[in-house]
Structures are given as C-alpha cells and as structure tokens.
Design a protein around this motif. Structure first.
Motif, PDB file in Angstrom:
ATOM      1  N   MET A  60       0.825  -1.203   0.000  1.00  0.00           N
ATOM      2  CA  MET A  60       0.000   0.000   0.000  1.00  0.00           C
ATOM      3  C   MET A  60       0.861   1.255   0.000  1.00  0.00           C
ATOM      4  O   MET A  60       0.574   2.234  -0.700  1.00  0.00           O
ATOM      5  CB  MET A  60      -0.925  -0.001   1.224  1.00  0.00           C
ATOM      6  N   ARG A  79     -13.687  -0.532  -0.408  1.00  0.00           N
ATOM      7  CA  ARG A  79     -13.355  -1.579   0.568  1.00  0.00           C
ATOM      8  C   ARG A  79     -13.700  -1.173   2.000  1.00  0.00           C
ATOM      9  O   ARG A  79     -13.411  -1.913   2.941  1.00  0.00           O
ATOM     10  CB  ARG A  79     -11.871  -1.916   0.482  1.00  0.00           C
ATOM     11  N   ASN A  90     -10.774   3.260  -4.780  1.00  0.00           N
ATOM     12  CA  ASN A  90     -10.686   1.798  -4.951  1.00  0.00           C
ATOM     13  C   ASN A  90     -10.304   1.064  -3.673  1.00  0.00           C
ATOM     14  O   ASN A  90     -10.823  -0.021  -3.394  1.00  0.00           O
ATOM     15  CB  ASN A  90      -9.673   1.468  -6.053  1.00  0.00           C
ATOM     16  N   TYR A  91      -9.376   1.642  -2.903  1.00  0.00           N
ATOM     17  CA  TYR A  91      -8.886   0.961  -1.701  1.00  0.00           C
ATOM     18  C   TYR A  91      -9.503   1.504  -0.415  1.00  0.00           C
ATOM     19  O   TYR A  91      -9.489   0.820   0.608  1.00  0.00           O
ATOM     20  CB  TYR A  91      -7.364   1.074  -1.610  1.00  0.00           C
ATOM     21  N   ILE A 123      -6.721   5.652  -5.536  1.00  0.00           N
ATOM     22  CA  ILE A 123      -6.448   4.880  -4.323  1.00  0.00           C
ATOM     23  C   ILE A 123      -7.537   5.133  -3.290  1.00  0.00           C
ATOM     24  O   ILE A 123      -8.030   4.194  -2.645  1.00  0.00           O
ATOM     25  CB  ILE A 123      -5.068   5.254  -3.756  1.00  0.00           C
ATOM     26  N   GLU A 145     -12.304   0.928   3.825  1.00  0.00           N
ATOM     27  CA  GLU A 145     -11.099   1.196   4.618  1.00  0.00           C
ATOM     28  C   GLU A 145     -10.990   2.712   4.774  1.00  0.00           C
ATOM     29  O   GLU A 145     -10.260   3.393   4.054  1.00  0.00           O
ATOM     30  CB  GLU A 145      -9.856   0.632   3.910  1.00  0.00           C
TER      31      GLU A 145
END
Length: 220
Positions: free
Chosen positions: A6, A184, A179-180, A176, A186
């Motif tokens: 990451m 997700r 998508n992350y 980022i 997060e």
C-alpha cells in the motif's frame, strides 16, 4: 491497513497525481493563455475591438465551463480512447482534464489582464506600440503577479478534478482513495489520501503565493 504494498501504491499515486495535474495544467495554459488574451483584446473596450469574435468565444467558453467535470469526462471517453488508446490510468485522464481546464484558465487570464491599469495601455498606444507589443511588453508583465496567482488556483482546481477522475479508472491518489478506501470501506486509507491531497494543494498554494509576491513590483 498500510502494508508495504500500500505504501508503494501511495508513492506511485503521488507521482501520478503530480504528472496528471502538471501535464494538464501546461496544456490548459497552452490554449487558455492565448485564448484569454484574445478575449481581452477583442473586447468592445479592448485594444482591438472585435465584438462578434468576442461574443462567440465567450459563449463557447461559458458552455464548456458549465459542463460538470464527471459528465464531460464520460462524454470524452471515445475521444480519449482514440487519442491515448485506453481510458484507464493517469495518461488517459490528461485529455479530459485539459479540456475541462482550458476554458477556466482562459477566464482566469482574462480577469488578470483586465486588472492592468488602462492608463498604462493608453500610454503605450500613444507611443505607437502595436497590439503584439502591448500584449508582450505591457499586459503580460503588468499582470504577471495576478497571472501567477491564477495559475495556482488553476493547478489546485485541476488537482481536484484529477482526484474525481479516480471514480472512472483514473490514476493517482484519487483512485487509491476510491478503490482501496471507499469501495473496501477502509476509511483510514480514504482519510489519509484526503490528507495527502490537501497537503499537495497547500504546497502549490504556498509556492504560488511566494512567487507572486516576489515578482510583484508594487510591494517592493
């Protein structure tokens, strides 16, 4: 969670964000700067009035500025694929970023140049200066501090557009974050990407203001 992978992605994302933002800004000024000057020159009160041209250019610029960036981005997908060969990644975001930004840049340039004291322009005209000479030796030098501040605003605006482009496959920190972070759930990753983007804006803003003050003859 910030693993080594990451952290590597974040490093690449920062580089892609700078790449997209600075490339699109440079291209936007390549078109927007002369276009803004033409708007000033052709204004009914300008140094070479051309009301019809000014009206047509103004209408086109206003139309493009009114288009929301995400909608414009999607409309330009066929053009981007034809030009770049793909619609995904940092390079694919530069054409829509540039097209969305240059009308904004043109208006910023127009506003900055119109701040130049009319008396200075009249003095140059009375000495027989040509339109090109007035632009190069009077308007641009006198408007330089304001133009630099405008460039700072343009860069930060394009940076915000680049972050939004992550929702349709763009690169950089915006991708980022979406998508992350968002997809997700997060939210720590999402928050950190927002912090990074804010810090980059702060860097651009601080540099732009310092350079503008340095070239401003009025505060020496």
């Amino acid at each position: 969670m910030f693993t080594d992978k990451m952290l590597q992605l974040v490093g690449v994302g920062i580089l892609e964000t700078f790449y997209m933002t600075l490339s699109a800004t440079a291209l936007a000024y390549l078109i927007g700067l002369p276009l803004g000057l033409v708007l000033v020159i052709s204004d009914p009160a300008g140094i070479h009035p051309m009301p019809k041209l000014n009206k047509v250019l103004g209408a086109i610029i206003n139309f493009l500025r009114a288009a929301p960036f995400l909608i414009l981005l999607m409309l330009l997908i066929p053009f981007t694929r034809l030009l770049i060969g793909t619609t995904i990644g940092a390079s694919a975001m530069i054409p829509p970023l540039f097209i969305a930004a240059f009308p904004f840049v043109a208006r910023m340039v127009e506003s900055s140049v119109k701040e130049v004291d009319a008396g200075v322009v009249e003095a140059a005209q009375s000495m027989g200066a040509s339109t090109l000479q007035i632009v190069c030796k009077v308007l641009l030098p006198e408007a330089k501090p304001s133009l630099l501040l405008g460039a700072t605003i343009a860069i930060t605006t394009i940076l915000g557009y680049s972050a939004m482009a992550g929702i349709v496959g763009g690169g950089g920190l915006g991708a980022i974050a979406i998508n992350y972070g968002y997809y997700r759930k997060e939210y720590d990753i999402l928050a950190v990407m927002v912090v990074f983007l804010s810090l980059i804006v702060l860097v651009f803003q601080t540099l732009g203001e310092k350079i503008s003050r340095r070239v401003d003859k009025r505060i020496r």
